[in-house]
Scaffold this motif. Structure first.
Motif, PDB file in Angstrom:
ATOM      1  N   LYS A 232       0.726  -1.173  -0.178  1.00 22.26           N
ATOM      2  CA  LYS A 232       0.086  -0.100  -0.143  1.00 22.26           C
ATOM      3  C   LYS A 232       0.856   1.251  -0.067  1.00 22.26           C
ATOM      4  O   LYS A 232       0.563   2.016  -0.597  1.00 22.26           O
ATOM      5  CB  LYS A 232      -1.097  -0.031   1.219  1.00 22.26           C
ATOM      6  CG  LYS A 232      -0.697   0.208   2.505  1.00 22.26           C
ATOM      7  CD  LYS A 232      -1.085   0.134   3.551  1.00 22.26           C
ATOM      8  CE  LYS A 232      -0.323  -0.328   4.348  1.00 22.26           C
ATOM      9  NZ  LYS A 232      -1.056   0.024   5.952  1.00 22.26           N
ATOM     10  N   ASP A 233       2.310   1.306   0.356  1.00 20.87           N
ATOM     11  CA  ASP A 233       2.663   2.416   0.600  1.00 20.87           C
ATOM     12  C   ASP A 233       3.592   2.895  -0.508  1.00 20.87           C
ATOM     13  O   ASP A 233       4.047   3.737  -0.997  1.00 20.87           O
ATOM     14  CB  ASP A 233       4.100   1.783   1.623  1.00 20.87           C
ATOM     15  CG  ASP A 233       3.187   1.900   2.851  1.00 20.87           C
ATOM     16  OD1 ASP A 233       2.588   2.481   3.528  1.00 20.87           O
ATOM     17  OD2 ASP A 233       4.279   1.522   4.229  1.00 20.87           O
TER      18      ASP A 233
ATOM     19  N   SER B  86       0.645   4.037  -3.116  1.00 18.88           N
ATOM     20  CA  SER B  86       0.376   5.426  -2.497  1.00 18.88           C
ATOM     21  C   SER B  86       1.498   6.603  -3.015  1.00 18.88           C
ATOM     22  O   SER B  86       1.653   7.117  -3.215  1.00 18.88           O
ATOM     23  CB  SER B  86      -0.159   5.342  -1.015  1.00 18.88           C
ATOM     24  OG  SER B  86       1.258   5.422  -0.165  1.00 18.88           O
TER      25      SER B  86
ATOM     26  N   GLN C  50       3.919   7.103  -1.239  1.00 18.61           N
ATOM     27  CA  GLN C  50       4.421   6.722   0.350  1.00 18.61           C
ATOM     28  C   GLN C  50       5.700   6.331   0.429  1.00 18.61           C
ATOM     29  O   GLN C  50       7.050   6.290   0.833  1.00 18.61           O
ATOM     30  CB  GLN C  50       3.779   5.695   1.527  1.00 18.61           C
ATOM     31  CG  GLN C  50       4.142   6.570   3.266  1.00 18.61           C
ATOM     32  CD  GLN C  50       3.969   7.601   3.141  1.00 18.61           C
ATOM     33  OE1 GLN C  50       3.335   8.382   2.967  1.00 18.61           O
ATOM     34  NE2 GLN C  50       4.726   8.094   4.226  1.00 18.61           N
ATOM     35  N   ALA C  51       6.249   4.775  -0.516  1.00 22.51           N
ATOM     36  CA  ALA C  51       7.758   5.146  -0.140  1.00 22.51           C
ATOM     37  C   ALA C  51       8.590   5.694  -0.861  1.00 22.51           C
ATOM     38  O   ALA C  51      10.060   5.644  -0.661  1.00 22.51           O
ATOM     39  CB  ALA C  51       7.630   3.305  -1.004  1.00 22.51           C
TER      40      ALA C  51
ATOM     41  N   LEU D  52       8.220   9.168  -1.013  1.00 20.66           N
ATOM     42  CA  LEU D  52       8.679   9.733  -0.139  1.00 20.66           C
ATOM     43  C   LEU D  52       9.532   9.333   1.002  1.00 20.66           C
ATOM     44  O   LEU D  52      10.739  10.577   1.422  1.00 20.66           O
ATOM     45  CB  LEU D  52       7.457  10.710   0.185  1.00 20.66           C
ATOM     46  CG  LEU D  52       6.683  11.426   1.718  1.00 20.66           C
ATOM     47  CD1 LEU D  52       7.308  12.805   1.204  1.00 20.66           C
ATOM     48  CD2 LEU D  52       5.643  11.859   2.303  1.00 20.66           C
ATOM     49  N   THR D  53       9.751   8.738   1.369  1.00 15.45           N
ATOM     50  CA  THR D  53      10.423   7.739   2.853  1.00 15.45           C
ATOM     51  C   THR D  53      11.336   7.917   2.446  1.00 15.45           C
ATOM     52  O   THR D  53      12.103   8.191   2.960  1.00 15.45           O
ATOM     53  CB  THR D  53       9.701   6.657   3.521  1.00 15.45           C
ATOM     54  OG1 THR D  53       8.260   6.608   3.580  1.00 15.45           O
ATOM     55  CG2 THR D  53      10.783   6.464   4.122  1.00 15.45           C
TER      56      THR D  53
END
Length: 67
Positions: A45-46, A49, A51-52, A54-55
């Motif tokens: 899901k990361d 989305s 998010q991975a 961004l991290t």
């Protein structure tokens, strides 16, 4: 037709002369130095989305060895 991912798959990778284990599972993926337990984990899901990414960008910006 693709096969559903219902259980974990493990594969060995060689990156810059160092062995890693990549585990692809229904929950996400994990990469660790071979013989170790702790590594990097990403939930699907990361990845989807963003998010991975961004991290990863945040971690790169905080890395003191990067000039």
């Amino acid at each position: 037709m693709a096969t559903k991912l219902e259980k974990a798959l493990k594969r060995e990778l060689n990156i810059n002369g160092e062995a890693y284990m990549l585990t692809i599972a229904p929950e996400g993926l994990k990469i660790v130095v071979k013989g170790k337990r702790n590594g990097v984990e990403l939930a699907w899901k990361d990845v989807i989305s963003g998010q991975a990414a961004l991290t990863s960008g945040l971690n790169a910006s905080l890395d003191p060895s990067r000039d």
